[in-house]
Write an enzyme that holds these catalytic residues in place. Sequence first.
Site, PDB file in Angstrom:
ATOM      1  N   ARG A   1       0.929  -1.301  -0.058  1.00  0.00           N
ATOM      2  CA  ARG A   1       0.092  -0.002   0.100  1.00  0.00           C
ATOM      3  C   ARG A   1       0.891   1.286  -0.051  1.00  0.00           C
ATOM      4  O   ARG A   1       0.631   2.272  -0.665  1.00  0.00           O
ATOM      5  CB  ARG A   1      -0.887  -0.038   1.192  1.00  0.00           C
ATOM      6  CG  ARG A   1      -1.966   1.453   1.388  1.00  0.00           C
ATOM      7  CD  ARG A   1      -2.311   1.665  -0.016  1.00  0.00           C
ATOM      8  NE  ARG A   1      -2.973   0.601  -0.786  1.00  0.00           N
ATOM      9  CZ  ARG A   1      -3.387   0.771  -1.993  1.00  0.00           C
ATOM     10  NH1 ARG A   1      -2.999   1.854  -2.577  1.00  0.00           N
ATOM     11  NH2 ARG A   1      -4.019  -0.089  -2.816  1.00  0.00           N
TER      12      ARG A   1
ATOM     13  N   GLU B   1       3.115  39.831  -9.925  1.00  0.00           N
ATOM     14  CA  GLU B   1       1.682  39.515 -10.330  1.00  0.00           C
ATOM     15  C   GLU B   1       1.056  41.023 -10.369  1.00  0.00           C
ATOM     16  O   GLU B   1       1.109  41.763  -9.582  1.00  0.00           O
ATOM     17  CB  GLU B   1       1.097  38.841  -9.323  1.00  0.00           C
ATOM     18  CG  GLU B   1      -0.459  38.419  -9.797  1.00  0.00           C
ATOM     19  CD  GLU B   1      -1.146  37.526  -8.750  1.00  0.00           C
ATOM     20  OE1 GLU B   1      -1.034  36.472  -8.671  1.00  0.00           O
ATOM     21  OE2 GLU B   1      -1.512  38.273  -7.553  1.00  0.00           O
TER      22      GLU B   1
ATOM     23  N   ASP C   1      -2.629  37.864 -14.063  1.00  0.00           N
ATOM     24  CA  ASP C   1      -3.823  37.208 -13.158  1.00  0.00           C
ATOM     25  C   ASP C   1      -5.117  37.412 -13.714  1.00  0.00           C
ATOM     26  O   ASP C   1      -5.475  38.704 -13.658  1.00  0.00           O
ATOM     27  CB  ASP C   1      -3.550  37.618 -11.748  1.00  0.00           C
ATOM     28  CG  ASP C   1      -4.502  36.609 -10.856  1.00  0.00           C
ATOM     29  OD1 ASP C   1      -4.475  35.354 -11.081  1.00  0.00           O
ATOM     30  OD2 ASP C   1      -5.119  37.395  -9.833  1.00  0.00           O
TER      31      ASP C   1
ATOM     32  N   LYS D   1       0.719  24.922  -4.725  1.00  0.00           N
ATOM     33  CA  LYS D   1      -0.361  24.342  -4.387  1.00  0.00           C
ATOM     34  C   LYS D   1      -0.124  22.850  -4.289  1.00  0.00           C
ATOM     35  O   LYS D   1      -0.732  22.036  -5.194  1.00  0.00           O
ATOM     36  CB  LYS D   1      -1.541  24.785  -5.148  1.00  0.00           C
ATOM     37  CG  LYS D   1      -1.947  26.235  -5.117  1.00  0.00           C
ATOM     38  CD  LYS D   1      -3.022  26.891  -5.926  1.00  0.00           C
ATOM     39  CE  LYS D   1      -3.213  28.199  -5.485  1.00  0.00           C
ATOM     40  NZ  LYS D   1      -4.355  28.962  -6.744  1.00  0.00           N
TER      41      LYS D   1
ATOM     42  N   LYS E   1       3.291  39.579  -4.950  1.00  0.00           N
ATOM     43  CA  LYS E   1       1.669  39.799  -5.468  1.00  0.00           C
ATOM     44  C   LYS E   1       1.219  41.047  -4.685  1.00  0.00           C
ATOM     45  O   LYS E   1       1.706  41.759  -4.231  1.00  0.00           O
ATOM     46  CB  LYS E   1       1.122  38.323  -4.710  1.00  0.00           C
ATOM     47  CG  LYS E   1       1.669  37.178  -5.172  1.00  0.00           C
ATOM     48  CD  LYS E   1       0.617  35.961  -4.816  1.00  0.00           C
ATOM     49  CE  LYS E   1       1.064  34.788  -5.739  1.00  0.00           C
ATOM     50  NZ  LYS E   1      -0.027  33.542  -5.367  1.00  0.00           N
TER      51      LYS E   1
END
Length: 285
Positions: free
Chosen positions: A107, A203, A224, A142, A174
């Site tokens: 597993r 950004e 963005d 992320k 940002k």
Amino acid sequence: MSSLSPLPAALITQLVKQALDEDLNYLSAEEGDITAQLIPARQQSNATVITREDCVFCGRDVVLEVFKQVDPSVHVTMLVNDGDKVKANSPLFKAVGKSRAILTAERTALNFVQTLSGTATTTAKYVKELGESKTKLLDTRKTIPGLRALQKYAVTCGGGKNHRIGLFDAFLIKENHINACGSIANAVAAARQNHPSKPVEVEVEDLNELNQALAAGADIVMLDNFSIADIQEAVIITNGKAKLEVSGNMTIEIIRAYAQAGVDFISSGALTKNVQSIDLSMRFD
């Protein structure tokens, strides 16, 4: 852009140990797997792991490390390499040795492979959508906590590129950074003073901020949530003075159109955040 290939062996060792400790409660394989203890200690088995769906494989060295830590006497034969495109129902690797050890390792090994191959497979699908454009596909931060290095490596196996690895290797200025610094110009100037050798990306949310970032000397400007029309105008305004990256809800359905607008990079958090694991199966011969 940064790169994580190849992965450090010490990191793989650490992550595998952590994963096995979850299953074994920090005990040895012999002590921690009470179900495997039902099998005679000397019993030997041959096992084959297959993929039940088409995928781009990733996780070779992790698989080898899992079996090594559980029982180094188990012989593992890898039948594919990282980055290989594999058809459904194809074998990925074989394991020969003590039945107990193979079942204990199963597993943990498959968890790594299903996740990393899922990331690599998703990335390959996105890359295919970019076609012959000059645009490169980037990942983001992320990632699944603790698995960033492995996931970013999986992105490269799928044909993508790594954005910054963390908060240490490149600037990404940002909205909140800009507000705290007072302006785009102030933020870029401080970045150049603090770490002159690090790439600086800003950004921006509109064409006015794009002009500010270019005037400040940003290396990369992230557009963005720009419309395609605004991106096309941004390409004309920039005229090679900086690299352009598009970000913000970049799904596989729309990235081709954004790439055709002429940007250098498209970044997508979906590569590592919305992971669809690959369906795998282990069979004893």
